[in-house]
Design a protein around this motif. Structure first.
Motif, PDB file in Angstrom:
ATOM      1  N   GLN A 124       0.874  -1.162   0.000  1.00  0.00           N
ATOM      2  CA  GLN A 124       0.000   0.000   0.000  1.00  0.00           C
ATOM      3  C   GLN A 124       0.918   1.221   0.000  1.00  0.00           C
ATOM      4  OE1 GLN A 124      -2.206   2.604  -0.577  1.00  0.00           O
ATOM      5  NE2 GLN A 124      -1.379   3.143   1.424  1.00  0.00           N
ATOM      6  N   THR A 125       1.193   1.739  -1.183  1.00  0.00           N
ATOM      7  CA  THR A 125       2.133   2.854  -1.307  1.00  0.00           C
ATOM      8  C   THR A 125       1.444   4.142  -1.741  1.00  0.00           C
ATOM      9  OG1 THR A 125       2.666   2.147  -3.571  1.00  0.00           O
ATOM     10  CG2 THR A 125       4.070   1.304  -1.803  1.00  0.00           C
ATOM     11  N   ARG A 126       0.121   4.128  -1.801  1.00  0.00           N
ATOM     12  CA  ARG A 126      -0.614   5.334  -2.173  1.00  0.00           C
ATOM     13  C   ARG A 126      -0.443   6.394  -1.081  1.00  0.00           C
ATOM     14  NH1 ARG A 126      -4.958   2.949  -2.630  1.00  0.00           N
ATOM     15  NH2 ARG A 126      -4.811   2.454  -4.841  1.00  0.00           N
ATOM     16  N   ALA A 127      -0.314   7.643  -1.465  1.00  0.00           N
ATOM     17  CA  ALA A 127      -0.147   8.728  -0.496  1.00  0.00           C
ATOM     18  C   ALA A 127      -1.373   8.845   0.403  1.00  0.00           C
ATOM     19  CB  ALA A 127       0.090  10.048  -1.231  1.00  0.00           C
ATOM     20  N   GLU A 139      -2.946  11.437   1.663  1.00  0.00           N
ATOM     21  CA  GLU A 139      -3.943  12.406   1.195  1.00  0.00           C
ATOM     22  C   GLU A 139      -4.751  11.836   0.037  1.00  0.00           C
ATOM     23  OE1 GLU A 139      -6.368  15.608   0.589  1.00  0.00           O
ATOM     24  OE2 GLU A 139      -5.137  15.116   2.333  1.00  0.00           O
ATOM     25  N   ALA A 140      -4.088  11.068  -0.832  1.00  0.00           N
ATOM     26  CA  ALA A 140      -4.796  10.450  -1.956  1.00  0.00           C
ATOM     27  C   ALA A 140      -5.837   9.460  -1.448  1.00  0.00           C
ATOM     28  CB  ALA A 140      -3.809   9.765  -2.889  1.00  0.00           C
ATOM     29  N   MET A 141      -5.519   8.708  -0.409  1.00  0.00           N
ATOM     30  CA  MET A 141      -6.493   7.773   0.161  1.00  0.00           C
ATOM     31  C   MET A 141      -7.670   8.518   0.777  1.00  0.00           C
ATOM     32  SD  MET A 141      -4.725   4.430   1.848  1.00  0.00           S
ATOM     33  CE  MET A 141      -3.616   5.268   2.958  1.00  0.00           C
ATOM     34  N   ARG A 142      -7.389   9.612   1.469  1.00  0.00           N
ATOM     35  CA  ARG A 142      -8.476  10.402   2.066  1.00  0.00           C
ATOM     36  C   ARG A 142      -9.477  10.833   0.997  1.00  0.00           C
ATOM     37  NH1 ARG A 142      -4.466  12.762   5.783  1.00  0.00           N
ATOM     38  NH2 ARG A 142      -3.905  14.332   4.221  1.00  0.00           N
ATOM     39  N   GLN A 143      -8.953  11.336  -0.114  1.00  0.00           N
ATOM     40  CA  GLN A 143      -9.822  11.825  -1.175  1.00  0.00           C
ATOM     41  C   GLN A 143     -10.503  10.679  -1.919  1.00  0.00           C
ATOM     42  OE1 GLN A 143      -7.943  14.717  -3.719  1.00  0.00           O
ATOM     43  NE2 GLN A 143      -6.956  15.773  -2.024  1.00  0.00           N
ATOM     44  N   LEU A 144      -9.750   9.635  -2.196  1.00  0.00           N
ATOM     45  CA  LEU A 144     -10.275   8.518  -2.966  1.00  0.00           C
ATOM     46  C   LEU A 144     -11.470   7.868  -2.284  1.00  0.00           C
ATOM     47  CD1 LEU A 144      -9.875   6.598  -5.426  1.00  0.00           C
ATOM     48  CD2 LEU A 144      -8.350   5.255  -3.967  1.00  0.00           C
ATOM     49  N   PHE A 145     -11.356   7.660  -0.982  1.00  0.00           N
ATOM     50  CA  PHE A 145     -12.401   6.942  -0.256  1.00  0.00           C
ATOM     51  C   PHE A 145     -13.332   7.876   0.508  1.00  0.00           C
ATOM     52  CE2 PHE A 145      -8.872   3.856  -0.608  1.00  0.00           C
ATOM     53  CZ  PHE A 145      -9.528   2.873  -1.334  1.00  0.00           C
ATOM     54  N   ALA A 146     -13.134   9.184   0.365  1.00  0.00           N
ATOM     55  CA  ALA A 146     -13.982  10.179   1.041  1.00  0.00           C
ATOM     56  C   ALA A 146     -14.145   9.823   2.513  1.00  0.00           C
ATOM     57  CB  ALA A 146     -15.343  10.261   0.350  1.00  0.00           C
ATOM     58  N   ALA A 147     -12.997   9.662   3.188  1.00  0.00           N
ATOM     59  CA  ALA A 147     -12.998   9.165   4.557  1.00  0.00           C
ATOM     60  C   ALA A 147     -12.292  10.137   5.496  1.00  0.00           C
ATOM     61  CB  ALA A 147     -12.305   7.808   4.624  1.00  0.00           C
ATOM     62  N   VAL A 148     -12.739  10.172   6.744  1.00  0.00           N
ATOM     63  CA  VAL A 148     -12.070  10.937   7.786  1.00  0.00           C
ATOM     64  C   VAL A 148     -10.777  10.217   8.157  1.00  0.00           C
ATOM     65  CG1 VAL A 148     -12.252  11.788  10.155  1.00  0.00           C
ATOM     66  CG2 VAL A 148     -14.270  11.775   8.668  1.00  0.00           C
ATOM     67  N   LEU A 156      -5.498   7.988  10.751  1.00  0.00           N
ATOM     68  CA  LEU A 156      -4.306   7.155  10.610  1.00  0.00           C
ATOM     69  C   LEU A 156      -3.107   7.693  11.377  1.00  0.00           C
ATOM     70  CD1 LEU A 156      -4.478   6.432   6.773  1.00  0.00           C
ATOM     71  CD2 LEU A 156      -4.923   4.794   8.610  1.00  0.00           C
ATOM     72  N   GLY A 157      -3.072   8.983  11.672  1.00  0.00           N
ATOM     73  CA  GLY A 157      -1.843   9.572  12.156  1.00  0.00           C
ATOM     74  C   GLY A 157      -0.893   9.734  10.977  1.00  0.00           C
ATOM     75  N   ASN A 158       0.403   9.625  11.228  1.00  0.00           N
ATOM     76  CA  ASN A 158       1.398   9.735  10.166  1.00  0.00           C
ATOM     77  C   ASN A 158       1.666   8.347   9.598  1.00  0.00           C
ATOM     78  OD1 ASN A 158       3.349  10.663   8.433  1.00  0.00           O
ATOM     79  ND2 ASN A 158       4.967  10.685   9.979  1.00  0.00           N
ATOM     80  N   LEU A 159       1.156   8.094   8.406  1.00  0.00           N
ATOM     81  CA  LEU A 159       1.260   6.753   7.822  1.00  0.00           C
ATOM     82  C   LEU A 159       2.328   6.734   6.731  1.00  0.00           C
ATOM     83  CD1 LEU A 159      -0.127   3.877   7.700  1.00  0.00           C
ATOM     84  CD2 LEU A 159      -1.334   4.778   5.701  1.00  0.00           C
ATOM     85  N   PRO A 160       3.387   5.955   6.894  1.00  0.00           N
ATOM     86  CA  PRO A 160       4.383   5.829   5.829  1.00  0.00           C
ATOM     87  C   PRO A 160       3.882   4.896   4.732  1.00  0.00           C
ATOM     88  CG  PRO A 160       4.974   4.390   7.652  1.00  0.00           C
ATOM     89  CD  PRO A 160       3.743   5.156   8.081  1.00  0.00           C
ATOM     90  N   ALA A 161       4.489   5.000   3.555  1.00  0.00           N
ATOM     91  CA  ALA A 161       4.209   4.017   2.517  1.00  0.00           C
ATOM     92  C   ALA A 161       4.609   2.637   3.023  1.00  0.00           C
ATOM     93  CB  ALA A 161       4.977   4.360   1.251  1.00  0.00           C
ATOM     94  N   PRO A 186      -7.225  -0.794   1.280  1.00  0.00           N
ATOM     95  CA  PRO A 186      -6.494  -0.227   0.146  1.00  0.00           C
ATOM     96  C   PRO A 186      -5.226  -1.024  -0.168  1.00  0.00           C
ATOM     97  CG  PRO A 186      -7.131   1.483   1.715  1.00  0.00           C
ATOM     98  CD  PRO A 186      -7.387   0.168   2.380  1.00  0.00           C
ATOM     99  N   LEU A 187      -4.936  -1.158  -1.450  1.00  0.00           N
ATOM    100  CA  LEU A 187      -3.707  -1.820  -1.873  1.00  0.00           C
ATOM    101  C   LEU A 187      -3.248  -1.232  -3.187  1.00  0.00           C
ATOM    102  CD1 LEU A 187      -4.103  -5.026  -3.900  1.00  0.00           C
ATOM    103  CD2 LEU A 187      -6.172  -3.959  -2.971  1.00  0.00           C
ATOM    104  N   THR A 188      -1.968  -1.403  -3.477  1.00  0.00           N
ATOM    105  CA  THR A 188      -1.443  -1.031  -4.788  1.00  0.00           C
ATOM    106  C   THR A 188      -0.948  -2.255  -5.562  1.00  0.00           C
ATOM    107  OG1 THR A 188       0.597  -0.400  -3.633  1.00  0.00           O
ATOM    108  CG2 THR A 188      -0.879   1.367  -4.295  1.00  0.00           C
ATOM    109  N   ALA A 189      -0.618  -3.338  -4.860  1.00  0.00           N
ATOM    110  CA  ALA A 189      -0.224  -4.593  -5.508  1.00  0.00           C
ATOM    111  C   ALA A 189      -0.312  -5.703  -4.472  1.00  0.00           C
ATOM    112  CB  ALA A 189       1.199  -4.505  -6.066  1.00  0.00           C
ATOM    113  N   PHE A 190      -0.377  -6.950  -4.939  1.00  0.00           N
ATOM    114  CA  PHE A 190      -0.341  -8.083  -4.016  1.00  0.00           C
ATOM    115  C   PHE A 190       0.540  -9.178  -4.604  1.00  0.00           C
ATOM    116  CE2 PHE A 190      -3.778  -9.244  -6.851  1.00  0.00           C
ATOM    117  CZ  PHE A 190      -3.704 -10.632  -6.974  1.00  0.00           C
ATOM    118  N   ALA A 191       0.978 -10.098  -3.758  1.00  0.00           N
ATOM    119  CA  ALA A 191       1.928 -11.127  -4.186  1.00  0.00           C
ATOM    120  C   ALA A 191       1.400 -12.518  -3.874  1.00  0.00           C
ATOM    121  CB  ALA A 191       3.276 -10.927  -3.496  1.00  0.00           C
TER     122      ALA A 191
END
Length: 208
Positions: free
Chosen positions: A7-10, A12-21, A24-29, A98-103
């Motif tokens: 899950q490497t999406r930024a 802020e991008a997740m906040r907007q994408l899912f319209a969610a409050v 998370l605090g400070n979430l690293p990739a 949320p995910l960007t890829a899986f293995a």
């Protein structure tokens, strides 16, 4: 069975994408997320609004499979007809992961094959979450109370079947699917437990 994803999406991008409050605090990739680690999910909060929170990967195991007091958790759920899982299939316990890829593993000593959406679109696993569950995840920690999650699996599509013929995660690709998964009755939401169309995934060299 999927036991590794990214899950490497930024944030802020997740906040907007899912319209969610954002809670998370400070979430690293997170280029590699493994079972029992913390990862973001989108769930419906007590106020009825979508929220982004960090939860621990691995739902409570069926008691019949436990040989000791330790419960390492179940990462993937396939049999939604099981009484153990049915109690958590309603909208209050559904979530998006949320995910960007899986293995998937390629076999002993061969490493992992990563998969990502072929068109680059944003996607999420169809997840289930259980808040405030007390169990012994690690003996050294003793009992802990955690918010837990896992996601559904289903039959594989063509790309995944070539590597892992038993299953693939249930991946939701459209906002309409996200809404159905989060809010619809189970009779409707269960229809989303299906493979992606053949050609929807591409094989990539590493985590996206």
């Amino acid at each position: 069975m999927c036991n590794l994803y990214s899950q490497t999406r930024a944030q802020e991008a997740m906040r907007q994408l899912f319209a969610a409050v954002d809670k998370l605090g400070n979430l690293p990739a997170q280029p590699e997320i493994y079972p029992d680690q913390m990862a973001p999910i989108v769930r419906i909060g007590l106020d009825g609004e979508r929220e982004l929170v960090r939860t621990r990967w691995g739902l409570p195991s069926p008691p019949s499979v436990l040989k000791t007091a330790r419960d390492p958790g179940v990462t993937n759920v396939r049999n939604t007809g099981s009484p153990h899982w049915r109690r958590w299939l309603g909208p209050p316990h559904r979530c998006l992961v949320p995910l960007t890829a899986f293995a998937e593993p390629m076999g002993k000593g061969q490493g992992n094959q990563w998969f990502a959406p072929a068109d680059g679109r944003s996607v999420a696993f169809a997840g289930i979450h259980v808040p405030g569950w007390t169990s012994v995840r690690k003996v050294k920690d003793g009992p802990t109370t955690d918010d837990l999650f896992a996601f559904l699996t289903t039959a594989p599509n063509a790309e995944v079947a070539a590597v892992h013929p038993k299953a693939m995660p249930v991946i939701l690709t459209e906002p309409a699917e996200w809404l159905t998964w989060m809010a619809a009755p189970w009779s409707e939401a269960r229809l989303l437990q299906r493979p992606l169309a053949d050609g929807a995934l591409e094989l990539v060299d590493g985590a996206a």
